[in-house]
Enzyme design. Structure first.
Site, PDB file in Angstrom:
ATOM      1  N   GLY A  59      38.933  34.948  36.409  1.00  0.00           N
ATOM      2  CA  GLY A  59      39.509  33.883  36.934  1.00  0.00           C
ATOM      3  C   GLY A  59      41.037  33.353  36.583  1.00  0.00           C
ATOM      4  CB  CYS A  86      39.787  38.701  31.750  1.00  0.00           C
ATOM      5  SG  CYS A  86      41.139  38.198  32.506  1.00  0.00           S
ATOM      6  CE1 TYR A  87      40.231  29.892  31.924  1.00  0.00           C
ATOM      7  CE2 TYR A  87      37.603  29.952  32.890  1.00  0.00           C
ATOM      8  CZ  TYR A  87      39.079  29.361  32.076  1.00  0.00           C
ATOM      9  OH  TYR A  87      39.064  28.091  32.539  1.00  0.00           O
ATOM     10  CG  HIS A 175      39.951  42.403  35.351  1.00  0.00           C
ATOM     11  ND1 HIS A 175      38.961  41.354  35.587  1.00  0.00           N
ATOM     12  CD2 HIS A 175      40.970  41.883  34.959  1.00  0.00           C
ATOM     13  CE1 HIS A 175      39.178  40.301  35.871  1.00  0.00           C
ATOM     14  NE2 HIS A 175      40.878  40.882  35.024  1.00  0.00           N
ATOM     15  CD  GLU A 177      35.821  42.675  37.060  1.00  0.00           C
ATOM     16  OE1 GLU A 177      35.505  43.885  36.039  1.00  0.00           O
ATOM     17  OE2 GLU A 177      36.498  42.014  37.023  1.00  0.00           O
ATOM     18  CG  ASP A 233      24.829  42.871  58.543  1.00  0.00           C
ATOM     19  OD1 ASP A 233      24.158  43.822  57.970  1.00  0.00           O
ATOM     20  OD2 ASP A 233      25.696  42.741  58.998  1.00  0.00           O
ATOM     21  CE  LYS A 374      27.618  46.182  56.654  1.00  0.00           C
ATOM     22  NZ  LYS A 374      27.681  45.107  58.200  1.00  0.00           N
TER      23      LYS A 374
END
Ligand code: XMP
Length: 518
Positions: A59, A86-87, A175, A177, A233, A374
């Site tokens: 964050g 991180c945060y 990070h 991710e 979708d 998605k």
């Protein structure tokens, strides 16, 4: 709140990082179900969710800010493994009595960390070896809380990763991710499988089985209607429902004059002929064009199209008789109640969907895709044997070609744009780029320019070609398409589309531009 359908769940608490959604996608890619919730989710709700592990996101705040986001510290009494990123790591440190301080230098970008411990989080890594990771932080851990040990360090962050193995608390300053951390997925998988004891059970075939069963139970003997646009979708929503309840589903396709060439016919062919669905085409081109006559303002166009869609859809739905439910293709990113996703971009353009329908029609909503990203929807589409062209279709805005014709929308201008659009897509497909780019389309501008054709001076329309690369449409960059492909697009448009004598390529990124021109 979480469906209890999935036994093994991971909870992601969002402290506002732009990467939170990526954490969720990485966890899902590891075939573990997870949900994102705001950092201040109550302890009762955390308990009710019953996660196998908790991930605290990064964050933008500093833990010492007055308004620093704080999660309920009671989560540490739950005996559930925690990974702070991180945060999230700094929050964990602060909460457990360690010291967080400003780093001498802000670390941003690729950094090499040295792995000091090759067990647990870094299982499969080489002790003492360097590992490239992505850092983006100002604060760092100065002193670990009691019970913690360092697992890895970098030049600027001696404690780039840490753990209290007894309590199963882990923290990483970098990070895992993001794509810039090449071995990030392996680190996250170690947390999920080795530390939390999750199993990879979240697959799209199991999702289809569960959802089909759930939809049958939920709808009982009642009827469902679904608006079909030919986009991924709504198509996947319709096919899932059709598999679950067959003829008790009726689909409505509204031809609002703003579709691409042959689009309505193609959708009818796939869903009516191939899937045997009860599909009704409402031919409303004139209706929409009448309402759009003289309208130039983009927001006004959107509002008119949204409103008239409801009018037309509702009328047809009534004709079809009693239905209790309305199915919609809402996806997870629209559902996440989070700090980092509902940013300003959500309101820059009023995105048109059929969200207004249930109130008017007293229909209950069914949104079978509301837990999916998605790429997961696309996998479900493949699982359900939808044609690949449809599953991999590029996004197309609800207000259709109306927002790609700057100025008034008329029959003639629609025909011009459609002819150019066909050429752009044919060339992009021909060059093998259709699935590589995010969107490729033509825009018809409201200006005319001078040209020369044979011996004659012309004064005609300009087509702008917009082709962008993007991961999620939040940001985008213009595609570096080979000149030869752009050249062919331009030649073919100018030679064969009547009324066009100039083609330009849009080289703007988002932000500050948007993908669509209106
Ligand atoms: P922008 O132009 O905002 O577009 O950068 C981001 C993505 O959203 C699509 N888009 C829309 N989709 N209704 C929709 O359903 C709309 O009004 C609308 N406007 C833009 C756009 O095609 C891109 O993928």
């Amino acid at each position: 709140m979480a469906s209890n359908l999935y036994k093994q769940k991971v909870l992601i608490l969002d402290f506002g990082s732009q990467y939170t959604q990526l954490i969720a996608r990485r966890v899902r890619e590891a075939q573990v179900y997870c949900e994102i919730h705001p950092f201040n989710l109550s302890l009762e709700k955390i308990k009710a969710f019953s996660p196998k592990g908790i991930i605290l996101s990064g964050g933008p705040a500093s833990i010492y800010d007055n308004s620093a986001p704080m999660a309920d510290k009671g989560l540490l009494a739950l005996k559930i493994p925690v990974l702070g990123i991180c945060y999230g790591m700094q929050f964990l440190t602060h909460l457990l009595g360690g010291v967080v301080a400003k780093a001498a230098d802000r670390e941003y970008g690729n950094v090499v960390i040295r792995i000091e411990d090759d067990r647990d989080l870094f299982h499969g890594f080489k002790k003492g070896a360097g590992q490239t990771v992505w850092m983006s932080h100002g604060d760092r851990i100065e002193q670990m809380p009691e019970g913690f040990e360092a697992l890895a360090g970098s030049k600027n962050s001696p404690i780039a990763a840490m753990a209290d193995k007894a309590r199963k608390y882990f923290g990483v300053q970098f990070h895992p991710e993001v794509a810039h951390t090449p071995e990030g997925p392996k680190i996250l998988k170690n947390f999920l499988f080795r530390i939390c004891g999750c199993e990879p059970t979240w697959t799209m075939s199991s999702f289809v089985r569960r959802t089909v069963r759930g939809l049958r139970e939920k709808t009982g003997e009642d009827r469902v209607i679904c608006g079909l646009s030919g986009g991924v979708d709504s198509s996947v929503t319709a096919v899932l429902l059709h598999k679950a309840i067959g003829d008790r589903l009726s689909c409505i396709l509204v031809d609002n004059a703003l579709l691409r060439r042959e689009e309505a016919r193609e959708v009818m062919e796939v869903f009516q002929e191939h899937f045997g669905m009860d599909l009704h085409l409402v031919e409303a081109s004139e209706h929409f064009l009448q309402h759009l006559k003289g309208v130039i303002d983009p927001e006004e166009k959107r509002k008119i199209i949204g409103r008239e869609f409801i009018t037309v859809f509702e009328k047809k739905a009534r004709e079809l008789g009693e239905a209790k439910y309305l199915a919609q293709g809402t996806l997870y990113p629209d559902v996440i109640e989070s700090v980092s996703f509902k940013g300003p971009s959500a309101t820059i353009k009023s995105h048109h969907n059929v969200g207004g329908l249930p109130d008017v029609m007293k229909l209950k909503l069914i949104e079978p895709l509301r837990e999916l990203f998605k790429d997961e929807v696309r996998q479900v589409g493949m699982e359900l044997d939808l044609p690949r062209e449809l599953v991999m279709r590029q996004p197309f805005p609800g207000p259709g070609l109306a927002v790609r014709i700057l100025g008034e929308v008329t029959h003639e201008r629609l025909e011009t744009l459609r002819s150019a659009d066909v050429i752009v897509l044919e060339e992009i497909r021909g060059a093998g780029l259709y699935e590589k780019v995010w969107q490729a389309f033509a825009v018809l501008l409201p200006v005319r320019t001078v040209g020369v054709m044979g011996d004659e001076r012309t004064y005609e329309n300009v087509i702008a070609v917009r082709i962008v690369d993007s991961l999620d449409a939040m940001t985008a960059d213009w595609s570096r398409i080979p000149y030869e492909v752009l050249g062919r697009i331009s030649n073919r448009i100018i030679n064969s589309v009547e009324g066009v004598n100039r083609v330009v390529y849009d080289i703007s990124s988002k932000p500050p531009s948007t993908i669509e021109w209106e």
